[in-house]
Design a protein around this motif. Structure first.
Motif, PDB file in Angstrom:
ATOM      1  N   ARG A  61       6.565   9.111  44.649  1.00  0.00           N
ATOM      2  CA  ARG A  61       6.383   9.097  46.041  1.00  0.00           C
ATOM      3  C   ARG A  61       7.719   8.892  46.737  1.00  0.00           C
ATOM      4  NH1 ARG A  61       1.249   8.061  44.176  1.00  0.00           N
ATOM      5  NH2 ARG A  61      -0.217   9.038  45.036  1.00  0.00           N
ATOM      6  N   PRO A  62       7.942   9.366  47.824  1.00  0.00           N
ATOM      7  CA  PRO A  62       9.474   9.015  48.469  1.00  0.00           C
ATOM      8  C   PRO A  62       9.296   7.412  48.934  1.00  0.00           C
ATOM      9  CG  PRO A  62       8.113  10.214  49.969  1.00  0.00           C
ATOM     10  CD  PRO A  62       7.128  10.295  48.731  1.00  0.00           C
ATOM     11  N   GLU A  63      10.466   6.760  48.720  1.00  0.00           N
ATOM     12  CA  GLU A  63      10.522   5.358  48.998  1.00  0.00           C
ATOM     13  C   GLU A  63      10.662   5.511  50.725  1.00  0.00           C
ATOM     14  OE1 GLU A  63      10.859   2.504  47.204  1.00  0.00           O
ATOM     15  OE2 GLU A  63      10.195   4.030  45.304  1.00  0.00           O
TER      16      GLU A  63
END
Length: 70
Positions: A53-55
């Motif tokens: 998942r993108p930060e």
């Protein structure tokens, strides 16, 4: 142990197979070393779980206002 290979390989192929089996490590691998166990585990994995998942962007706003108020 008697080894049976079907269809019967040529003499050189049979010797190569027996040599490879002789070099194989002996002893039980246990359930955790099984290729079949790994295949079963991977069968139940959702590919979306493997995508990181993108930060959040640095300095992005908090989701609730006043979270840092004393």
């Amino acid at each position: 142990m008697e080894i049976e290979v079907t269809p019967e390989p040529a003499l050189e192929e049979r010797e190569a197979l027996l040599a490879a089996l002789a070099q194989r490590e002996e002893g039980p691998t246990g359930g955790y070393g099984s290729v079949w166990r790994l295949a079963g585990l991977l069968e139940n994995v959702d590919s979306d779980d493997l995508v990181p998942r993108p930060e959040p962007a640095v300095g992005s706003p908090r989701s609730s206002r006043g979270a840092n108020r004393a």
